[in-house]
Motif scaffolding. Structure first.
Motif, PDB file in Angstrom:
ATOM      1  N   LYS A   1      -4.497  73.856 -28.637  1.00 15.93           N
ATOM      2  CA  LYS A   1      -3.080  73.269 -29.211  1.00 15.93           C
ATOM      3  C   LYS A   1      -2.999  71.684 -28.826  1.00 15.93           C
ATOM      4  CE  LYS A   1       1.739  74.221 -28.722  1.00 15.93           C
ATOM      5  NZ  LYS A   1       2.938  74.862 -27.956  1.00 15.93           N
ATOM      6  N   VAL A   2      -2.619  71.045 -29.728  1.00 14.85           N
ATOM      7  CA  VAL A   2      -2.482  69.590 -29.945  1.00 14.85           C
ATOM      8  C   VAL A   2      -1.171  69.163 -29.082  1.00 14.85           C
ATOM      9  CG1 VAL A   2      -2.011  67.469 -30.942  1.00 14.85           C
ATOM     10  CG2 VAL A   2      -3.554  68.968 -31.825  1.00 14.85           C
ATOM     11  N   VAL A   3      -1.160  68.677 -27.615  1.00 16.00           N
ATOM     12  CA  VAL A   3      -0.097  68.386 -26.974  1.00 16.00           C
ATOM     13  C   VAL A   3       0.495  66.963 -27.037  1.00 16.00           C
ATOM     14  CG1 VAL A   3      -0.671  70.271 -25.340  1.00 16.00           C
ATOM     15  CG2 VAL A   3      -1.325  67.866 -25.101  1.00 16.00           C
ATOM     16  N   HIS A   4      -0.441  66.073 -27.479  1.00 13.91           N
ATOM     17  CA  HIS A   4       0.205  64.664 -27.764  1.00 13.91           C
ATOM     18  C   HIS A   4      -0.342  64.302 -29.093  1.00 13.91           C
ATOM     19  CE1 HIS A   4       1.043  60.510 -27.032  1.00 13.91           C
ATOM     20  NE2 HIS A   4       1.573  60.830 -26.121  1.00 13.91           N
ATOM     21  N   GLU A   5       0.302  64.009 -30.045  1.00 13.49           N
ATOM     22  CA  GLU A   5      -0.188  63.506 -31.366  1.00 13.49           C
ATOM     23  C   GLU A   5      -0.837  62.378 -31.563  1.00 13.49           C
ATOM     24  OE1 GLU A   5      -0.493  65.357 -34.246  1.00 13.49           O
ATOM     25  OE2 GLU A   5       1.029  67.071 -33.536  1.00 13.49           O
ATOM     26  N   SER A   6      -0.405  61.168 -30.979  1.00 14.61           N
ATOM     27  CA  SER A   6      -0.905  59.818 -31.101  1.00 14.61           C
ATOM     28  C   SER A   6      -2.146  59.634 -30.311  1.00 14.61           C
ATOM     29  CB  SER A   6       0.055  58.713 -30.528  1.00 14.61           C
ATOM     30  OG  SER A   6       0.463  59.172 -29.287  1.00 14.61           O
ATOM     31  N   ILE A  29      -5.254  71.365 -19.125  1.00 18.78           N
ATOM     32  CA  ILE A  29      -5.199  72.635 -18.169  1.00 18.78           C
ATOM     33  C   ILE A  29      -6.044  72.334 -16.881  1.00 18.78           C
ATOM     34  CG2 ILE A  29      -6.018  74.993 -17.847  1.00 18.78           C
ATOM     35  CD1 ILE A  29      -3.642  74.691 -19.442  1.00 18.78           C
ATOM     36  N   PRO A  30      -7.103  71.698 -16.870  1.00 21.21           N
ATOM     37  CA  PRO A  30      -7.997  71.529 -15.841  1.00 21.21           C
ATOM     38  C   PRO A  30      -7.220  70.571 -14.726  1.00 21.21           C
ATOM     39  CG  PRO A  30      -9.315  71.116 -17.704  1.00 21.21           C
ATOM     40  CD  PRO A  30      -7.857  71.159 -18.327  1.00 21.21           C
ATOM     41  N   LEU A  31      -6.100  69.599 -15.181  1.00 23.95           N
ATOM     42  CA  LEU A  31      -5.380  68.825 -14.238  1.00 23.95           C
ATOM     43  C   LEU A  31      -4.309  69.710 -13.600  1.00 23.95           C
ATOM     44  CD1 LEU A  31      -4.962  65.653 -16.412  1.00 23.95           C
ATOM     45  CD2 LEU A  31      -6.547  66.107 -14.422  1.00 23.95           C
ATOM     46  N   LEU A  32      -3.720  70.668 -14.285  1.00 27.42           N
ATOM     47  CA  LEU A  32      -2.832  71.465 -13.711  1.00 27.42           C
ATOM     48  C   LEU A  32      -3.040  72.543 -13.004  1.00 27.42           C
ATOM     49  CD1 LEU A  32      -0.634  71.957 -16.955  1.00 27.42           C
ATOM     50  CD2 LEU A  32      -0.262  70.287 -15.127  1.00 27.42           C
ATOM     51  N   ALA A  33      -4.519  73.262 -13.225  1.00 28.24           N
ATOM     52  CA  ALA A  33      -5.051  74.276 -12.827  1.00 28.24           C
ATOM     53  C   ALA A  33      -4.920  74.253 -11.109  1.00 28.24           C
ATOM     54  CB  ALA A  33      -6.395  74.604 -13.295  1.00 28.24           C
ATOM     55  N   PRO A  34      -5.431  73.283 -10.442  1.00 27.74           N
ATOM     56  CA  PRO A  34      -5.413  73.077  -8.982  1.00 27.74           C
ATOM     57  C   PRO A  34      -4.022  73.327  -8.211  1.00 27.74           C
ATOM     58  CG  PRO A  34      -7.034  71.690  -9.885  1.00 27.74           C
ATOM     59  CD  PRO A  34      -6.033  71.910 -10.788  1.00 27.74           C
ATOM     60  N   THR A  92       7.530  70.439 -22.706  1.00 26.26           N
ATOM     61  CA  THR A  92       7.506  70.961 -24.244  1.00 26.26           C
ATOM     62  C   THR A  92       6.722  71.851 -24.503  1.00 26.26           C
ATOM     63  OG1 THR A  92       8.451  68.699 -24.979  1.00 26.26           O
ATOM     64  CG2 THR A  92       7.381  70.055 -26.731  1.00 26.26           C
ATOM     65  N   HIS A  93       5.144  71.727 -23.954  1.00 23.41           N
ATOM     66  CA  HIS A  93       4.253  72.502 -24.210  1.00 23.41           C
ATOM     67  C   HIS A  93       3.849  73.416 -22.870  1.00 23.41           C
ATOM     68  CE1 HIS A  93       3.507  70.172 -27.868  1.00 23.41           C
ATOM     69  NE2 HIS A  93       3.612  69.059 -27.125  1.00 23.41           N
ATOM     70  N   GLY A  94       4.151  73.012 -21.676  1.00 25.92           N
ATOM     71  CA  GLY A  94       3.926  73.857 -20.754  1.00 25.92           C
ATOM     72  C   GLY A  94       2.509  74.020 -20.491  1.00 25.92           C
ATOM     73  N   LEU A  95       2.347  75.449 -20.312  1.00 24.01           N
ATOM     74  CA  LEU A  95       0.727  75.684 -20.255  1.00 24.01           C
ATOM     75  C   LEU A  95       0.121  76.298 -21.733  1.00 24.01           C
ATOM     76  CD1 LEU A  95       1.414  77.794 -16.815  1.00 24.01           C
ATOM     77  CD2 LEU A  95       0.998  75.375 -16.966  1.00 24.01           C
ATOM     78  N   GLY A 102      11.980  76.184 -16.484  1.00 25.58           N
ATOM     79  CA  GLY A 102      12.065  75.720 -18.033  1.00 25.58           C
ATOM     80  C   GLY A 102      10.618  75.319 -18.375  1.00 25.58           C
ATOM     81  N   ILE A 103       9.506  75.752 -17.518  1.00 25.23           N
ATOM     82  CA  ILE A 103       8.181  75.328 -18.148  1.00 25.23           C
ATOM     83  C   ILE A 103       7.647  76.446 -18.854  1.00 25.23           C
ATOM     84  CG2 ILE A 103       5.885  74.574 -17.398  1.00 25.23           C
ATOM     85  CD1 ILE A 103       7.053  73.615 -14.764  1.00 25.23           C
ATOM     86  N   PRO A 104       7.474  76.202 -20.233  1.00 24.74           N
ATOM     87  CA  PRO A 104       6.917  77.161 -21.203  1.00 24.74           C
ATOM     88  C   PRO A 104       5.616  77.842 -20.504  1.00 24.74           C
ATOM     89  CG  PRO A 104       7.449  75.187 -22.444  1.00 24.74           C
ATOM     90  CD  PRO A 104       7.556  74.859 -21.196  1.00 24.74           C
TER      91      PRO A 104
END
Length: 565
Positions: free
Chosen positions: A250-255, A264-269, A242-245, A304-306
């Motif tokens: 930006k809020v990626v999880h409302e609750s 981003i630090p989790l995805l970066a490596p 839904t949000h990709g990178l 399909g990842i934004p």
């Protein structure tokens, strides 16, 4: 006859069941279940999933359909190999042996297939591209048991990665214009291939996929709360697709109040490792002066990842686009456009060729085919025998009719028949005489004359070491070998050409071909070692009076017709 079939997609965390009518998916069900990835427990876990599959089959009213399983297992092997052999069968066998070290067990304990997907169009050292798929026999047997226990008919099992790689390579080999590259980013693995004018110049599998990004998002995330936040896989997939990178704010999880800067630090490596792999592939696969002209197309779920495609374009300094099917990818739907199953099912003929079967099923099916061939052959033989029997019976009846007709003939007709028989006998005798005369007077090969001719044309500078004649069809072929030396006291080249010219002018030989000439020595004398082939010419023989006297002559009485003037 119905052309409905069933496809089952089995991966580590789900099973997708798809009902197909021809090439179109008409209905599907998704089963959320965990398949144990321990190689020793995977088979049992797959067999236990049969009850879930049976429930989905009942909902789809698909009981008894032929079923193909597209799967991933901890022991399956899917490899691409490029072989310099032109024959597809030889290339497939060579690729199978070259990949045997990567198999999970000994070759005779695996179910395996190796298929050719095409050959390079270039004329300079073209390669035949082969896809090898293999797995442990007990793993494929577990898949067959699951299908059969679910009330279905097992047809074949195909590793998803093998089907995707085969389809990508085949499509690129069919493109005969320009340079293009494809990056397939799948769930577990990625595949990077570059093709130029119908030839694959670089292909590499990368052991990274969307699952690595999803797994990274399931790690603890530090927030303002006391305890770190941990996402489950469904929430991680939802955020990723839904949000990709996203931007850091930006809020990626409302609750949970998660921001882009926290994920981003989790995805970066993972992203950095992926980009490093691509840079190394480009460095080894494409010259530096040609990299800017490459257009990279991203296929599979990764497309399909934004933000993923734009990140690759920025980091690699290339023109990068997402495949149209990838842009429609919906991770929550089974066999949606851009998914691994969708790509694997694109080319059904490749699935048929890549299909794995347990050894006991493969042997049973081979035995069944052989029995069918045997019965078919027996039926054809009986039909031929019946046809010949009918023809023989027809001929017998015709002969009986002729015999009855002949019995009623008059005496004059019988006498005429006797005359005809005697004329026929005389004709046979004359024919035999003509054959004997033709045999005795026909042209033939005189080997003595050929040897005398060779002795006469061989000058002192020519030393013959071998003379061999053999029959080749209706021609007598000769092979003459020897040495040609220089004339005594001369510094000229060995006198080979005059000898060959004399042979070519000889009336006893034709088609004189000098096939092999090289320097050599006979004893201590150096010269040219040669070998030539000739065709001996047939010449009519002149019979001696004694031979003419032995020719049999038919007597006048033997050819008499018995007809009175």
């Amino acid at each position: 006859m119905s052309n409905k079939t069933l496809f089952i997609g089995l991966v580590s965390d789900r099973i997708d069941v798809m009902l197909c009518h021809g090439d179109r998916v008409t209905a599907s069900r998704r089963i959320d279940c965990v398949i144990d990835q321990d190689p020793e427990k995977w088979g049992r876990s797959v067999k236990d999933a049969a009850r879930h599959v049976r429930h989905a089959v009942d909902e789809l009213a698909a009981k008894g359909l032929l079923t193909t399983v597209l799967y991933r297992s901890p022991t399956e092997c899917s490899e691409h190999a490029s072989m310099g052999l032109k024959s597809e069968s030889d290339a497939s066998e060579a690729a199978l042996l070259s990949c045997a070290d990567a198999f999970p067990c000994a070759l005779d304990m695996t179910a395996h297939q190796a298929i050719s997907v095409g050959r390079d169009a270039r004329s300079n050292e073209p390669q035949t591209h082969v896809i090898v798929a293999a797995d442990r026999d007990d793993a494929v047997s577990a898949l067959a048991s699951m299908v059969q226990n679910a009330g279905l008919k097992f047809q074949k099992a195909v590793p998803i990665a093998a089907a995707i790689i085969a389809g990508a390579c085949q499509r690129l080999l069919q493109r005969r214009e320009g340079t293009t590259s494809r990056l397939y980013v799948g769930d577990m693995r990625s595949f990077f291939v570059i093709a130029e004018n119908g030839s694959i110049v670089f292909a590499r599998a990368i052991n990274l996929g969307v699952d690595a990004l999803v797994t990274a998002l399931t790690k603890p995330i530090r927030t303002s709360a006391t305890e770190p936040c941990i996402l489950d896989r469904k929430a991680a997939c939802s955020i990723l697709f839904t949000h990709g990178l996203p931007n850091r704010s930006k809020v990626v999880h409302e609750s949970l109040g998660l921001l882009g800067g926290q994920i981003i630090p989790l995805l970066a490596p993972v992203l950095q490792r992926f980009i490093v792999e691509l840079r190394q592939s480009l460095r080894f696969g494409v010259p530096e002066n040609q990299r800017q002209s490459i257009q990279l197309v991203v296929e599979g779920p990764g497309g399909g990842i934004p933000g993923f495609v734009s990140l690759l374009a920025s980091e690699l300094s290339l023109q990068v686009n997402a495949d149209e099917a990838s842009q429609k990818f919906d991770w929550s739907q089974p066999c949606c456009a851009g998914s691994d199953l969708f790509e694997a099912m694109k080319t059904r003929r490749l699935l048929d060729r890549l299909g794995l079967q347990p050894n006991h099923i493969a042997q049973f099916r081979m035995g069944s085919r052989q029995r069918r061939w045997l019965w078919t052959g027996a039926a054809a033989a009986l039909a031929v025998i019946a046809g010949e029997a009918w023809q023989v019976q027809t001929k017998i009846l015709a002969i009986r009719d002729q015999a009855q007709t002949a019995a009623t003939m008059s005496a004059d007709q019988q006498e005429l028949q006797g005359i005809v028989d005697r004329v026929t006998t005389a004709k046979i005798a004359l024919t035999g005489l003509e054959t004997i005369i033709a045999r005795e007077t026909a042209a033939g090969i005189n080997l003595r004359a050929c040897l005398q001719e060779l002795a006469s044309v061989a000058t002192p500078e020519i030393r013959l070491t071998g003379i061999e004649f053999h029959q080749n069809g209706n021609k007598l072929m000769g092979t003459i070998s020897g040495y040609a030396f220089k004339s005594e006291g001369s510094n000229d080249r060995p006198q080979l050409e005059p000898f060959i010219d004399l042979l070519r002018r000889s009336p006893l030989f034709e088609s004189v071909v000098l096939s092999n000439v090289q320097m050599g020595a006979l004893g201590e004398v150096a010269g040219q070692r040669f070998e030539t082939t000739v065709v001996a010419v047939a010449a009519p023989r002149q019979l001696s009076p004694d031979q003419l006297a032995n020719v049999p002559v038919a007597s006048a009485s033997s050819i008499s017709t018995g007809v009175q003037p």
